[in-house]
Design a protein around this motif. Structure first.
Motif, short mmCIF file in Angstrom:
data_model
loop_
_atom_site.label_atom_id
_atom_site.label_comp_id
_atom_site.label_asym_id
_atom_site.label_seq_id
_atom_site.Cartn_x
_atom_site.Cartn_y
_atom_site.Cartn_z
N PHE A 65 -2.93 -17.45 -5.42
CA PHE A 65 -3.20 -17.83 -4.11
C PHE A 65 -1.78 -17.41 -3.34
N ASN A 66 -1.84 -16.47 -2.28
CA ASN A 66 -0.92 -16.13 -1.45
C ASN A 66 -1.22 -15.32 -0.20
N PRO A 67 -2.16 -16.05 0.61
CA PRO A 67 -2.54 -15.33 1.90
C PRO A 67 -1.74 -14.33 2.62
N GLU A 68 -0.46 -14.89 2.98
CA GLU A 68 0.39 -14.15 3.56
C GLU A 68 0.70 -12.68 2.78
N LYS A 69 0.93 -12.62 1.76
CA LYS A 69 1.34 -11.55 0.78
C LYS A 69 0.07 -10.65 1.10
N TYR A 70 -1.07 -10.77 0.83
CA TYR A 70 -2.18 -10.09 0.75
C TYR A 70 -2.73 -9.84 2.39
N ALA A 71 -2.19 -10.58 3.01
CA ALA A 71 -2.71 -10.13 4.63
C ALA A 71 -1.72 -8.82 4.93
N ALA A 72 -0.37 -9.12 4.52
CA ALA A 72 0.50 -8.02 4.94
C ALA A 72 0.16 -6.85 4.30
N PHE A 73 -0.20 -7.05 2.82
CA PHE A 73 -0.32 -5.64 2.18
C PHE A 73 -1.62 -5.10 2.66
N SER A 74 -2.76 -5.86 2.92
CA SER A 74 -3.81 -5.03 3.71
C SER A 74 -4.00 -4.59 5.00
N ARG A 75 -2.93 -4.99 5.86
CA ARG A 75 -2.64 -4.30 7.05
C ARG A 75 -2.17 -3.04 6.84
N VAL A 76 -1.33 -2.76 6.07
CA VAL A 76 -0.63 -1.54 5.81
C VAL A 76 -1.76 -0.40 5.09
N LEU A 77 -2.58 -1.17 4.53
CA LEU A 77 -3.78 -0.42 3.83
C LEU A 77 -4.72 0.00 5.07
N CYS A 78 -4.98 -0.76 5.81
CA CYS A 78 -5.90 -0.59 7.12
C CYS A 78 -5.26 0.48 8.05
N ARG A 79 -3.89 0.68 8.25
CA ARG A 79 -3.48 1.54 9.10
C ARG A 79 -3.61 2.87 8.32
N MET A 80 -3.44 2.78 6.86
CA MET A 80 -3.59 4.25 6.32
C MET A 80 -5.08 4.60 6.30
N TYR A 81 -5.96 3.63 6.13
CA TYR A 81 -7.32 4.11 6.24
C TYR A 81 -7.72 4.73 7.66
N SER A 82 -7.16 3.98 8.67
CA SER A 82 -7.65 4.48 10.03
C SER A 82 -7.15 5.57 10.27
N LYS A 83 -5.81 5.93 9.87
CA LYS A 83 -5.17 7.39 10.03
C LYS A 83 -5.66 8.55 9.34
N HIS A 84 -6.07 8.30 8.07
CA HIS A 84 -6.35 9.50 7.19
C HIS A 84 -8.03 9.28 6.81
N GLY A 85 -8.76 8.37 7.06
CA GLY A 85 -10.22 8.17 6.86
C GLY A 85 -10.79 8.57 5.66
N SER A 86 -9.56 8.16 4.48
CA SER A 86 -10.15 8.29 3.16
C SER A 86 -9.46 7.22 2.25
N PRO A 87 -10.29 6.73 1.36
CA PRO A 87 -9.87 5.77 0.40
C PRO A 87 -8.65 6.09 -0.49
N VAL A 88 -8.54 7.61 -0.61
CA VAL A 88 -7.76 8.13 -1.49
C VAL A 88 -6.29 7.51 -1.53
N ARG A 89 -5.91 7.53 0.20
CA ARG A 89 -4.54 7.10 0.34
C ARG A 89 -4.35 5.59 0.00
N MET A 90 -5.47 4.66 0.26
CA MET A 90 -5.43 3.31 0.02
C MET A 90 -5.06 3.14 -1.56
N MET A 91 -5.90 4.05 -2.13
CA MET A 91 -5.80 3.92 -3.59
C MET A 91 -4.59 4.01 -4.12
N GLU A 92 -3.82 5.12 -3.74
CA GLU A 92 -2.30 5.58 -3.88
C GLU A 92 -1.43 4.43 -3.64
N GLY A 93 -1.67 3.84 -2.40
CA GLY A 93 -0.85 2.58 -1.96
C GLY A 93 -1.11 1.47 -2.89
#
Length: 351
Positions: free
Chosen positions: A94-122
């Motif tokens: 249980f750690n909402p703040e941790k996973y909210a912060a991490f998912s925001r970074v992943l969201c920006r990656m996906y918005s920019k590159h349009g590929s899940p590959v970058r998210m998987m790398e992150g």
């Protein structure tokens, strides 16, 4: 390799809503079960009839925590046929703040590159190194988010201020490992309120009792019924008619707490409860006291009650309390009932 805390992550998934309004689970790494995927889809606001966007929700199903961040796609983006998408992280902690912060970074990656590959790398970078860096997106470090911070993130002062002396009902229910159900039509309000309640029994530091986002479907209710006691959050108003699911019902919009008929005997209130309730209210009303200090005040009183209970147990055979032991002490009826049920909750009762 990263520390143990990063091994708490289980998966990352992606849900998309396209220009035709279709919502699909499009990608996951490494995997989630079909059952969990169906639950996660039901929690994602993209599948709901409501047009309201829930930026971030979290919950628990079958001992797996999930964290869902949803964003609307804006130009410029590599995603041409997608209007919205949700990043879904599952984990053991249980750690909402941790996973909210991490998912925001992943969201920006996906918005920019349009590929899940970058998210998987992150995701793999965080899993192996405990951090994820990106020139445009900044960095995410797991070590910035420890469990203690997550436990203290809500406001116990707000809870006690809203319910006053009735807060003792919530304290008693959690001490006795009862079933507490909270309703509010807004999921954000449910999440904010429910996440704080386990702090009332700080000596246990047990957030596994928290099920902050439950739907009234049989699969989720079956999972909930397997728990001894819980704090469960619902947005469906029908929950008020499901007394089979709760011992204590909290109507959050109207600031009302109801004790079910079945739990009334165990939840009898007496002088001991009034003393604890008064301490909670006075501590919360004190302008200079922080939420952490209010939790500590309640915890000190709890330890005092538990120390008395333990000393009673030590005088008994096998260090287990019996109803006879309590009756010999001639406690007031409400205190006797509370200590009997508390001994059961703390596994100090001779069965």
């Amino acid at each position: 390799m990263a520390g143990v805390e990063t091994q708490l992550m289980l998966s990352v998934g992606l849900i998309e809503k396209d220009v035709n309004g279709d919502v699909l689970w499009v990608w996951c790494y490494p995997s989630v079960s079909a059952e969990l995927r169906d639950v996660l889809l039901s929690k994602c606001c993209l599948t709901l009839d409501s047009s309201m966007l829930h930026t971030f929700v979290f919950g628990q199903f079958s001992r797996t925590w999930y964290y869902i961040t949803t964003v609307e796609v804006h130009e410029p983006t590599a995603l041409k046929k997608v209007t919205h998408f949700s990043i879904v992280l599952t984990a053991k902690d249980f750690n909402p703040e941790k996973y909210a912060a991490f998912s925001r970074v992943l969201c920006r990656m996906y918005s920019k590159h349009g590929s899940p590959v970058r998210m998987m790398e992150g995701y793999i970078a965080v899993l192996t190194k405990g951090m994820c860096q990106n020139d445009e997106n900044g960095s995410f470090l797991v070590k910035d988010y420890d469990a203690q911070k997550a436990y203290l993130a809500g406001s116990i002062k707000d809870v006690v201020s809203q319910f006053g002396m009735e807060s003792i009902i919530l304290y008693t229910a959690l001490m006795l490992k009862k079933r507490v159900v909270v309703h509010h039509p807004r999921i954000e309000a449910v999440l904010e309120f429910t996440r704080v309640l386990p702090a009332l029994t700080w000596h246990r530091k047990d957030w596994s009792i928290l099920h902050p986002y439950v739907h009234l479907n049989e699969r989720e209710l079956e999972s909930l019924r397997l728990c001894t006691g819980y704090v469960a959050g619902f947005v469906d108003p029908e929950i008020s008619n499901r007394s089979d699911l709760f011992d204590v019902y909290v109507n959050l919009p109207d600031s009302e707490i109801t004790v079910s008929q079945n739990a009334k005997e165990a939840m009898l209130m007496g002088k001991l409860h009034r003393d604890v309730g008064l301490l909670m209210v006075q501590s919360a009303e004190h302008a200079d006291r922080t939420d952490s200090q209010v939790i500590k005040d309640i915890s000190v009183k709890t330890k005092e009650i538990l120390a008395n209970l333990t000393s009673l147990a030590e005088e008994c055979e096998n260090s287990k309390i019996t109803l006879e032991t309590l009756k010999q002490r001639r406690f007031p009826p409400a205190t006797e009932s509370f200590l009997f049920h508390l001994a059961a909750a703390e596994q100090l009762l001779k069965i």
